[in-house]
Design an enzyme around this catalytic site. Structure first.
Site, PDB file in Angstrom:
ATOM      1  CG  LEU A  33     -41.638  -6.938  58.609  1.00  0.00           C
ATOM      2  CD1 LEU A  33     -40.360  -7.218  59.398  1.00  0.00           C
ATOM      3  CD2 LEU A  33     -41.392  -7.078  57.116  1.00  0.00           C
ATOM      4  CG  HIS A  37     -42.380 -10.067  55.297  1.00  0.00           C
ATOM      5  ND1 HIS A  37     -43.632  -9.570  55.570  1.00  0.00           N
ATOM      6  CD2 HIS A  37     -42.082  -9.656  54.037  1.00  0.00           C
ATOM      7  CE1 HIS A  37     -44.067  -8.874  54.526  1.00  0.00           C
ATOM      8  NE2 HIS A  37     -43.150  -8.920  53.586  1.00  0.00           N
TER       9      HIS A  37
END
Length: 283
Positions: A33, A37
Site C-alpha cells: 500500500l 491506496h
C-alpha cells in the site's frame, strides 16, 4: 484491527454488520500500500460505516510469472498503514490463493463487450479474465454497498462497471482520481522496485501525457500519437509499449474527433523491466 484470512469468516462478519444496517465499502488492493491506496480508503471511510480492504496478489491476472513472483508483499506494513486511518472501522481481508481458488487457480471467462480486447488486453493475455474473476469473488464475499477503484487503471474501472452491469451485482462502483507523486508520477506499488535512475526519469511519462493533452486541442489524434512516439524514441531509459487516444466509453482508438464524445490518452512504458501505466482525460 481485525485481519481475516478466510472468506467464510469475513463474510459472516459482514453479514452481521449489514444486519445492523451498517453501510459497507470495499477497497480491493494487491497490497504494498501507498498514499494512493490510503486516499481510496479515506474516501470510503467518509461515506461508509465499515470499510473492507482486501489484500491479495491475484495470480490469474498476471501473464508474466516473473512479475508475479517479484510483486511486493508487505502485509504487516500494510496493516500498520491502515491503522493510521482507523483501527475500528477497517476490516482487512488477506486470503490465501487456496482460500480464493480452492485448489483450482484458473480464471473464469468473461465477455466485457469488447472492452477487454483494447489496450491492456492486447498486451496482457487473459488479464481481464483474471481481474473479473477476483473482483466478482470479492463482491460475493464482502457484499459491499460501494466499491472504490483508482482511475490509474481506467480500463479496469470501465470493465468492472461492465461486470456489475452484466451480472446485476448490487454494488455502486466509484472511480477515484489518480494520486500522484510531487513529480507527477502516478503512484504504484511497482514504483518501489524502480532503480534510482529510472525513478528519476519516470515522471517523463506524465509530462508527456500533459503535453499530449495540450496538443490534442489543436492536432489530430494521429499527429499527437506520432509526437509521443518520437519523444519516447529519444528517451534512453524509457521504452514505450503503447500510446493510444481512445473513446472513454468504448475504449476504442479515436479515428476522428467529435465534440459529443470524451477522450483519454493511455500509455504503457517500461522502465528497465518495470511496466508503468498512466492516463489522462483530454476533454
Amino acid at each position: 484491527m481485525k485481519v481475516y484470512s478466510e472468506k467464510d469468516l469475513i463474510n459472516k462478519e459482514i453479514q452481521d454488520l449489514k444486519d445492523k444496517n451498517l453501510k459497507i465499502g470495499l477497497v480491493p488492493t494487491m497490497g504494498a500500500l501507498h498514499r494512493g491506496h490510503l486516499a481510496l480508503v479515506e474516501r470510503a471511510l467518509n461515506t461508509n460505516d465499515k470499510v473492507v480492504v482486501s489484500i491479495f496478489v491475484n495470480p490469474t491476472q498476471f501473464d508474466n510469472g516473473d512479475d508475479l513472483k517479484k510483486y511486493p508483499r508487505t502485509l504487516e506494513k500494510d496493516v500498520d498503514l491502515l491503522k493510521t486511518l482507523s483501527e475500528d472501522n477497517i476490516l482487512v481481508f488477506a486470503p490465501t490463493v487456496d482460500d480464493i481458488y480452492e485448489g483450482n487457480t484458473v480464471a473464469e471467462k468473461f465477455d466485457f463487450d469488447g472492452l477487454e480486447h483494447e489496450m491492456e488486453g492486447k498486451f496482457r493475455d487473459n488479464h481481464f479474465d483474471g481481474v473479473g474473476t477476483i473482483v466478482k469473488q470479492l463482491f460475493e464475499i464482502t457484499i459491499p454497498h460501494n466499491a472504490y477503484f483508482g482511475e490509474k487503471d481506467f480500463q479496469q474501472l470501465q470493465i468492472i462497471k461492465k461486470l456489475v452491469d452484466k451480472y446485476h451485482i448490487p454494488v455502486t462502483i466509484i472511480g477515484c482520481p489518480i494520486y500522484r507523486e510531487d513529480s507527477g508520477l502516478a503512484m504504484s506499488s511497482r514504483n518501489t522496485r524502480l532503480k534510482p535512475e529510472y525513478l528519476e526519469e519516470a515522471p517523463f511519462i506524465y509530462k508527456t501525457l500533459t503535453s499530449a493533452k495540450n496538443k490534442f486541442g489543436i492536432k489530430s489524434a494521429n499527429k499527437v500519437t506520432e509526437w509521443v512516439e518520437n519523444q519516447f524514441a529519444k528517451n534512453e531509459l524509457l521504452e514505450l509499449e503503447y500510446f493510444i487516444i481512445a473513446d472513454t466509453e468504448t475504449l476504442k482508438p479515436v479515428k476522428r474527433k467529435s465534440r459529443k464524445k470524451s477522450y483519454r490518452a493511455f500509455i504503457a512504458a517500461y522502465a528497465d523491466d518495470i511496466r508503468l501505466i498512466d492516463n489522462i482525460a483530454l476533454n
